[in-house]
Design an enzyme around this catalytic site. Sequence first.
Site, PDB file in Angstrom:
ATOM      1  N   CYS A 374       0.839  -1.225   0.000  1.00 61.89           N
ATOM      2  CA  CYS A 374       0.000   0.000   0.000  1.00 61.89           C
ATOM      3  C   CYS A 374       0.862   1.258   0.000  1.00 61.89           C
ATOM      4  O   CYS A 374       0.503   2.269   0.628  1.00 61.89           O
ATOM      5  CB  CYS A 374      -0.967   0.027   1.181  1.00 61.89           C
ATOM      6  SG  CYS A 374      -2.194  -1.261   1.088  1.00 61.89           S
ATOM      7  N   ALA A 375       2.008   1.160  -0.662  1.00 62.57           N
ATOM      8  CA  ALA A 375       2.887   2.331  -0.788  1.00 62.57           C
ATOM      9  C   ALA A 375       3.460   2.277  -2.208  1.00 62.57           C
ATOM     10  O   ALA A 375       4.670   2.203  -2.404  1.00 62.57           O
ATOM     11  CB  ALA A 375       3.988   2.280   0.260  1.00 62.57           C
TER      12      ALA A 375
END
Length: 428
Positions: A374-375
Site C-alpha cells: 500500500c505504498a
Amino acid sequence: MSTLAPVRSSHTVTHGPGVRVRPKVIGADALVPLDDGRRVPYANLDYAASAPCLEAVHEAVTRALPYYSSVHRGAGYPSQVTTDAYEEARDTVREFLGAWRRAAVVFTRNTTDAMNLLAHAAPRGTTVVVFETEHHASLLPWRRAVRLPAPATPAEAITLADQALADAPCGPRLLVVTAASNVTGELWPIRELAKVAHRHGARIAVDAAQLVPHRPLDMSELGLDYVAFSGHKLYAPFGAGALAGRSDWLRAADPYLKGGGASASVTASRTRWASAAEQRHEAGTPNVLGAIALAAACDALVPHWDALAAHEERLLNRLRSGLAAIPRVRELTLWGRGARVGIVSFTVDGLPAREVALALSGRHGIGVRDGKFCAHPFVRHLLSGDGTAVRASFGVGTTEEHIDRLLAALTRLTGELADSDDWSPSPM
Ligand SMILES: Cc1ncc(COP(=O)(O)O)c(C=O)c1O
C-alpha cells in the site's frame, strides 16, 4: 482446523529467573501446515501488517465482557462500568502518546480512518504537504495535496518540506509524514519536521502506525499536532485505532458520521451537534472493546520499552547482516543507514516476490508479506520501476530462531536458483 487456532503460549519470555522482560503474545506456539503435510511452529514475520494479540489485551477484554453494556447513555451499573472503562481508555491513549491534557483522542477504526477523519476536519482550502513515500492511508485522503519526491537523506526531507511550506499558498497548511516507514522501517526526522512546519505556521500530522508498536512517542515533547495509529498493529486486534491531537479543527468540522451521539439536540427544523471533538466524531455505538483493548496494549507495552528496543536491535542486526550475505537478495532502503524499526523489505533476483513468500510459507512455515505494501509510489521509487518485494517484520513474540529460519530458507531458495541457472543449457 483446530491446530491452527491460536493457542495460549507456554513460552515464557524471561530475563533471569522469573523476570519477564517482554509481554507474551497469543499464538506464539501455533502450528501451521507445510506443503508436505508436516506441521511446524509458525514463524510470524508479518507484524507490520497485523500483530498478534498480547495476552494482557486478551485478558483485559475478557475482564470487560461480563459488564459489557452500552456507553454514555445507560443508567444500569454495567453501563456505568463500561462508560468508565471507555473513557479511561481515552485517557490511557492520551498518556501513551504523550499528548497534552486537553488533546482530543477520537477512537477510529484504524489509521486509515484516522487520517480520513483529519482530512474531513481540516478547514476547506488547507494545503497538505506529503511525501510520495507515504502509505496510501496518509497519501490519498487529502483534497489538495502537494506531493514531494522521496528524499535522498533525512536532511533533504527537511529541506523539501521547508521549501514546499514556504511556497504553499496562504491559509491553513498541514505537513503529513510517517514516523517509521512501513516498507523500510526507517525512522523519519519528525522532531525536525515539526519545527519546520511550525516555522511556517503549518501543523504536522504523524502516521505512527509503524512506530508505536516499537518505540515510545511523546507528542508534546516532539511538538506533533496530530498522531494516527491502529490497534491491530499494536497487539490489540479488536478493530479500534485513534486520532489524537488538536481539537479546534475537529470541533469546527461537521461530524464525520452523522447520527446519535454526535448530536446535542435535534428538533424538527434544527440539529445542534455536540461540541466536544470526541462526541462529535464518534456517532453511533462506539467500538468499546476495541478501545479497551487498545488501552490495555498501551499499558502492557510501556514497562517493556527498553527490553523491546534491545530485543529488536538484536534481531534487526541478525536479519540485515544475514540478508546482506545471501547472493541475489537485496534489501530495500531509502537512506541506507540510520535508525529503523523491525521492518525489512527485500527482493530476490530472479524470483517474483509472490513465489518467495509462498515458498517461505509452504516449505518453512514462515509468514511474510509480499507486494507493494500500500505504498505504490514508494516501492516504485525503491525498485526504480514497477515490481514487488517481500517484507519481513517482527515484534515482541519474534525469536532468533524465526530470523534464522528465514535466512536459512532464503539461502536454500537462492541456492536452488543458482543450481537451476547452472543447469540451463547455455546457448551454442
Ligand atoms: C505506515 C502505515 N500507515 C497506515 C497504515 C494503514 O493502517 P490501517 O490498515 O490499520 O488503517 C499502515 C498499514 O499497514 C501503515 O503501515
